[in-house]
Enzyme design. Structure first.
Site, PDB file in Angstrom:
ATOM      1  N   GLU A  12      36.091  38.356  40.387  1.00  0.00           N
ATOM      2  CA  GLU A  12      36.934  37.292  40.959  1.00  0.00           C
ATOM      3  C   GLU A  12      36.094  36.424  41.891  1.00  0.00           C
ATOM      4  OE1 GLU A  12      40.544  38.858  42.721  1.00  0.00           O
ATOM      5  OE2 GLU A  12      40.796  40.356  41.144  1.00  0.00           O
ATOM      6  N   GLU A  44      42.748  47.553  43.776  1.00  0.00           N
ATOM      7  CA  GLU A  44      42.870  47.587  45.246  1.00  0.00           C
ATOM      8  C   GLU A  44      43.583  48.834  45.788  1.00  0.00           C
ATOM      9  OE1 GLU A  44      44.563  43.761  46.251  1.00  0.00           O
ATOM     10  OE2 GLU A  44      42.983  42.684  45.200  1.00  0.00           O
TER      11      GLU A  44
END
Ligand code: 9MR
Length: 370
Positions: A264, A159
């Site tokens: 995810e 991220e």
């Protein structure tokens, strides 16, 4: 012959008896296995919490081993947990995870070396580039080094991008500059030469963020540093899964020579007024925010099933490029979405319900291979 018949008879009797006494165990095994269904296509993973990889519930262990051949620790390898103070590491849980993987033939994806979130508390007090650099170097060297050859892969950086594709403002960007991502991969490669190295993010299938992600990857490659794959987290919303952008992303990332992974995956069914998985983002609860406490209406269940089916159809279409599909949790009870962005909701984002029973979405996904 008689002996064989007796053995078979005993087995059948045992099976029935086990079914009566331990319904979850026996019936759990009769459910088709995701990992077997897709064994010629891609790996099937799950996020695991500590209780799961410490095998505190044998039925859960059996279920996990039957369904999945890859796993990512949901939290145990994050820096706050594995590196709680400046000079102390807590490897115990993650060592158990590694043992779990070895014992059950499950490949472990380390998650994650460099992430601005869930940092150790001591990082909050740090105000000098030297200290950030020391943490960065020591952390990657020590953690990646410990698990070299023991885990299959690492989410080296997680991220690092904003939604518009620019670099996210983090302690690493502030003190180390834009090249910190490349540097993290260089250090990970040195410390862990036998482990695959990935960049992981959410919404990086969306055009602007994807462009930033492609540029980041090219920069790493141009520096002569190894990067093996890119993870698209895949935190999506029912009825709004961005199929077109996902397909474009698979093609564009693969064109850089990378493996593409969905790392995810979950599909939220509860109301939310923004997209993505920014953990610091919160919403205020109101009467409408937790609508399915007593069960998911059939219309939503069917939409969820249709979305999962279309998603897996797409993954199968590009199985030469997609190497892994990991769900963010084994079942609905475990999902982080029960507590984000509002605490204490009842969410239904995965293929298995709160009792590990397959949902319609599971059967639609498995039916793609029939
Ligand atoms: O599922 C994780 C949850 O248990 C943690 O509280 C949370 C804290 O940061 O992180 C969750 O996992 C995140 C993952 O590590 C990175 N991408 C977004 C995931 C969901 O927030």
């Amino acid at each position: 012959m008689i002996q064989i018949e007796q053995t078979v008879g005993t087995r059948i009797a045992g099976f029935i008896l086990a079914g009566l006494l331990l319904p979850g165990v026996t019936f759990g095994q009769s459910i088709p296995s995701l990992k077997d269904t897709f064994k010629n296509d891609f790996g099937i993973g799950t996020a695991l919490n500590n209780a799961q990889f410490e095998e505190r519930d044998p039925k859960m262990t059996q279920f996990i081993v039957h369904q999945f051949n890859m796993a990512t620790p949901e939290n145990s390898m994050k820096s706050a947990l594995i590196h709680p103070t400046w000079s102390n590491y807590n490897f115990e849980p993650s060592d158990k995870l590694v043992q779990f993987g070895k014992k059950h033939n499950i490949k472990i994806n380390g998650h994650t070396l460099i992430w601005h979130s869930q940092l150790p508390p001591f990082m909050r007090g740090i105000r000098s580039a030297d200290s950030v650099r020391t943490f960065f170097n020591d952390h990657i060297k020590t953690v990646a080094g410990r698990y070299d050859g023991k885990i299959f892969s690492w989410d080296v950086v997680n991220e690092a991008l904003n939604e518009d594709g620019t670099m996210r403002k983090t302690v690493f960007l502030d003190y180390l500059g834009e090249d910190y991502v490349t540097e993290a991969f260089r250090l990970a490669q040195q410390a862990s030469p036998n482990t695959e190295l990935y960049y992981n993010d959410y919404n990086n299938e969306q055009p602007a963020k994807r462009a930033g992600c492609l540029a980041l990857i090219k920069k790493i490659q141009a520096a002569g540093v190894r990067i093996d794959g890119v993870g698209i987290q895949g935190h999506w919303h029912v009825g709004r899964v961005p199929f077109k952008e996902i397909e474009e992303s698979i093609l564009q990332y693969a064109a850089l020579g990378l493996q593409v992974m969905f790392t995810e995956v979950d599909i939220e069914v509860l109301p939310r007024n923004f997209q993505g998985a920014e953990v610091s983002q919160r919403m205020t609860a109101n009467e409408q925010s937790n609508p399915y406490v007593n069960g998911l209406p059939d219309s939503v269940q069917q939409q969820l099933a249709a979305d999962y089916e279309a998603l897996f159809k797409l993954f199968l279409k590009h199985k030469d490029k997609v190497t892994r599909v990991t769900f963010w949790g084994v079942n609905d009870a475990q999902s982080w979405l029960n507590n984000w962005p509002i605490r204490g909701r009842t969410s239904y984002p995965l293929l298995f319900d709160r009792n590990n029973q397959p949902k319609p979405a599971f059967y639609r996904v498995v039916a793609l291979k029939k």
